[in-house]
Design a protein around this motif. Structure first.
Motif, short mmCIF file in Angstrom:
data_model
loop_
_atom_site.label_atom_id
_atom_site.label_comp_id
_atom_site.label_asym_id
_atom_site.label_seq_id
_atom_site.Cartn_x
_atom_site.Cartn_y
_atom_site.Cartn_z
N SER A 69 -3.96 0.38 -14.02
CA SER A 69 -3.77 -0.82 -13.20
C SER A 69 -4.40 -0.57 -11.83
CB SER A 69 -2.29 -1.17 -13.04
OG SER A 69 -1.62 -0.14 -12.32
N VAL A 70 -4.75 -1.68 -11.19
CA VAL A 70 -5.36 -1.62 -9.86
C VAL A 70 -4.73 -2.69 -8.99
CG1 VAL A 70 -7.48 -1.91 -8.53
CG2 VAL A 70 -7.57 -0.76 -10.75
N GLN A 71 -4.28 -2.27 -7.82
CA GLN A 71 -3.83 -3.20 -6.80
C GLN A 71 -4.87 -3.16 -5.69
OE1 GLN A 71 0.23 -2.72 -5.47
NE2 GLN A 71 -0.18 -3.76 -3.53
N PRO A 72 -5.76 -4.17 -5.63
CA PRO A 72 -6.87 -4.08 -4.68
C PRO A 72 -6.39 -4.15 -3.24
CG PRO A 72 -6.94 -6.16 -5.91
CD PRO A 72 -5.77 -5.39 -6.41
N GLY A 73 -7.27 -3.70 -2.37
CA GLY A 73 -6.99 -3.69 -0.94
C GLY A 73 -7.70 -2.53 -0.29
N ARG A 74 -7.42 -2.36 0.97
CA ARG A 74 -8.00 -1.22 1.71
C ARG A 74 -6.87 -0.50 2.44
NH1 ARG A 74 -14.11 -1.88 3.73
NH2 ARG A 74 -14.93 -3.13 2.03
N PRO A 75 -6.28 0.52 1.82
CA PRO A 75 -6.69 1.13 0.56
C PRO A 75 -6.15 0.40 -0.66
CG PRO A 75 -4.84 2.32 1.47
CD PRO A 75 -5.18 1.26 2.47
N ALA A 76 -6.78 0.68 -1.81
CA ALA A 76 -6.32 0.17 -3.09
C ALA A 76 -5.38 1.19 -3.73
CB ALA A 76 -7.51 -0.08 -4.01
N GLN A 77 -4.47 0.70 -4.55
CA GLN A 77 -3.57 1.57 -5.31
C GLN A 77 -3.98 1.51 -6.78
OE1 GLN A 77 -1.12 3.38 -3.65
NE2 GLN A 77 -2.08 2.49 -1.81
N VAL A 78 -4.28 2.66 -7.34
CA VAL A 78 -4.79 2.74 -8.71
C VAL A 78 -3.89 3.66 -9.52
CG1 VAL A 78 -6.80 3.32 -10.14
CG2 VAL A 78 -7.14 2.44 -7.81
N GLN A 79 -3.35 3.13 -10.60
CA GLN A 79 -2.52 3.93 -11.48
C GLN A 79 -3.37 4.52 -12.60
OE1 GLN A 79 0.52 4.43 -10.57
NE2 GLN A 79 1.30 5.65 -12.29
N MET A 108 4.99 14.14 1.61
CA MET A 108 3.90 13.49 0.88
C MET A 108 4.18 13.54 -0.62
SD MET A 108 -0.18 14.45 0.90
CE MET A 108 -0.34 14.03 2.64
N ASN A 109 3.99 12.41 -1.28
CA ASN A 109 4.22 12.34 -2.72
C ASN A 109 3.13 13.11 -3.45
OD1 ASN A 109 4.56 11.64 -5.40
ND2 ASN A 109 5.00 9.48 -4.98
N PRO A 110 3.49 14.16 -4.20
CA PRO A 110 2.46 14.95 -4.89
C PRO A 110 1.73 14.17 -5.98
CG PRO A 110 4.64 15.62 -5.61
CD PRO A 110 4.84 14.68 -4.46
N GLN A 111 2.33 13.04 -6.40
CA GLN A 111 1.70 12.24 -7.44
C GLN A 111 0.76 11.18 -6.87
OE1 GLN A 111 1.89 12.84 -10.82
NE2 GLN A 111 2.79 14.70 -9.97
N VAL A 112 0.56 11.18 -5.56
CA VAL A 112 -0.38 10.27 -4.93
C VAL A 112 -1.56 11.06 -4.39
CG1 VAL A 112 -0.78 8.57 -3.10
CG2 VAL A 112 1.40 8.59 -4.33
N GLU A 113 -2.73 10.70 -4.84
CA GLU A 113 -3.96 11.39 -4.42
C GLU A 113 -4.81 10.40 -3.62
OE1 GLU A 113 -7.85 13.51 -6.52
OE2 GLU A 113 -6.05 13.09 -7.68
N GLU A 121 1.11 10.47 -15.58
CA GLU A 121 0.45 9.47 -14.74
C GLU A 121 0.48 9.90 -13.27
OE1 GLU A 121 1.98 5.56 -15.40
OE2 GLU A 121 1.76 5.68 -17.59
N TYR A 122 -0.46 9.37 -12.51
CA TYR A 122 -0.49 9.59 -11.07
C TYR A 122 -1.15 8.39 -10.41
CZ TYR A 122 -5.42 11.08 -11.67
OH TYR A 122 -6.76 11.14 -11.98
N THR A 123 -1.06 8.32 -9.09
CA THR A 123 -1.59 7.21 -8.32
C THR A 123 -2.71 7.70 -7.42
OG1 THR A 123 0.54 6.07 -8.32
CG2 THR A 123 -1.05 5.41 -6.63
N ILE A 124 -3.77 6.93 -7.36
CA ILE A 124 -4.86 7.21 -6.42
C ILE A 124 -4.85 6.12 -5.36
CG2 ILE A 124 -7.37 7.34 -6.11
CD1 ILE A 124 -7.57 8.40 -8.96
N GLU A 125 -4.90 6.55 -4.12
CA GLU A 125 -5.07 5.64 -2.99
C GLU A 125 -6.53 5.74 -2.57
OE1 GLU A 125 -1.80 5.04 0.10
OE2 GLU A 125 -3.36 6.11 1.23
#
Length: 413
Positions: A133-143, A1-6, A151-155
């Motif tokens: 930045s936001v990549q919409p969707g389900r789930p969305a990717q948010v930087q 699991m990528n530690p930078q993705v929450e 920086e980190y990414t939220i799913e």
């Protein structure tokens, strides 16, 4: 699991009233909620006179005691003045059932109370983290960028944009749409008012003053519990351009043109908070929702400050969105256009009719009419109190605005 993705169930962008109330409502459903707020709280914001309808949503979010215990100025209505004409509305005497009182608040404190309340209820709250930045969707990717620059990414399973005038998703996803409201601006500050008792000023009401010569120029005077007032004037930019000097000098000169305000504020200490300006604040969007996201409050649409509708619309959007998310979580199919956008815009449209009629002068003829019909006055009082979704009120149910226009004509005769 990528530690930078929450990962989070629901991401709320912005910890203002819409975001905090939505987060608290979702926590009452047992949902996982993360709130990201770019600024540090407490911080200044405009929109300081609440409407009684707001209290229903605060209560539904489980935040009522947080607000009650904060010591804000009690509010039971609105007073209107134009030259020698005066009137006032007691929001407890209204057509719609529900709350008839509320508060006038310093938003720095009020927003902090709501955000801390949402955190108390289990939402994760982060200050200083900025969405890039936001990549919409389900789930969305948010930087996201932290205050230290990393920086980190939220799913996120779903995003609620409560970013207010920053209008994050409308900007990032090209959702902005021109507002058909004329461009207006406001100059405002806080003053220590020193208004003596017996001066004819009710601290339990917002005072809205129409300029004695210009029907489309108005002032707000919002008393607080600490002896200060929020004071502002709203006009088109060309009106402000007539006045020389600093913004403070412009504000003082325009206030001086109204005899009643000049009398009330004769002993005031000006600019205990710095003078601020805002121009072109009316905004709209092409859509209030999309795949995996919805826009709350000012992130979606803002009309005008004249009837203090902004926070009420923000709370209503939070309630509608949280209800839709609850139904989705229960396995239902939700039509976000019909279940979120349409009902939200219906109330906004009601406010819009009255705002447009105010600036055109027709609604002011109703407000200042010397012999109002009591039941009609209670219907108007309900709308001024924020009950713009109560379709039992004929002035809400009449989406065409014909009833309001007829009333204007009767009050002009």
């Amino acid at each position: 699991m990528n530690p930078q993705v929450e990962r989070t169930e629901i991401l709320v962008i912005g910890a203002g009233p819409a975001g905090s109330v939505a987060a608290a409502m979702l926590r009452r459903q047992g949902r996982q909620v993360l709130i990201l707020e770019r600024q540090a709280f407490p911080r200044f914001s405009i929109g300081e006179s609440l409407l009684p309808q707001s209290m229903e949503y605060i209560e539904a979010a489980g935040l009522l005691q947080d607000v009650v215990q904060a010591g804000f100025q009690y509010k039971n209505g609105a007073a209107f003045v134009r030259s020698e004409a005066t009137t006032e509305f007691d929001f407890r005497d209204k057509f719609s059932p529900g709350w008839g009182t509320t508060y006038q608040v310093q938003r720095a404190d009020f927003d902090d109370v709501l955000a801390r309340g949402a955190e108390r209820m289990g939402a994760t709250l982060r200050f200083g983290d900025e969405v890039l930045s936001v990549q919409p969707g389900r789930p969305a990717q948010v930087q996201v960028r932290r205050p230290d620059g990393s920086e980190y990414t939220i799913e996120a399973g779903f995003i609620l944009d409560a970013s207010g005038f920053a209008r994050l998703l409308p900007r990032l996803l090209d959702l902005e749409s021109p507002s058909n409201f004329p461009v207006r601006g406001a100059i405002f500050c806080h003053v220590r008012d020193h208004i003596p008792a017996g001066a004819g000023f009710d601290r339990n009401k917002i005072l809205i003053t129409t300029h004695p010569e210009h029907v489309d120029v108005w002032y707000w005077t919002i008393p607080f519990s600490n002896g200060c007032c929020s004071l502002g004037v709203v006009a088109e930019p060309s009106f402000f351009a007539r006045y020389p000097g600093t913004d403070l000098e412009k504000l003082q000169a325009i206030v001086g043109e109204d005899p009643n305000l000049a009398r009330l504020l004769g002993n005031a200490e000006w600019a205990v908070l710095p003078v601020r300006t805002i121009t072109g604040y009316s905004a709209n969007v092409s859509s209030l929702w999309g795949e995996g996201y919805a826009l709350l409050g000012n992130a979606g649409e803002f009309l005008d400050p004249v009837f203090s509708s902004g926070v009420t619309i923000a709370f209503k959007s939070a309630q509608l969105a949280s209800d839709c998310l609850a139904r989705e979580h229960a396995g239902e199919t939700v039509d976000w256009e019909q279940d979120f956008s349409v009902p939200l815009r219906a109330g906004v449209k009601t406010f819009r009719r009255f705002v447009e009629a105010w600036y055109a002068g027709g609604f002011q003829k109703i407000i200042y009419h010397p012999d109002p019909q009591p039941e009609v006055r209670r219907m108007i009082s309900s709308i001024l109190a924020g009950y713009a979704w109560d379709t039992n009120n004929p002035y809400v149910a009449d989406a065409s605005g014909r009833r309001l226009r007829v009333l204007e004509e009767l009050c002009s005769a």
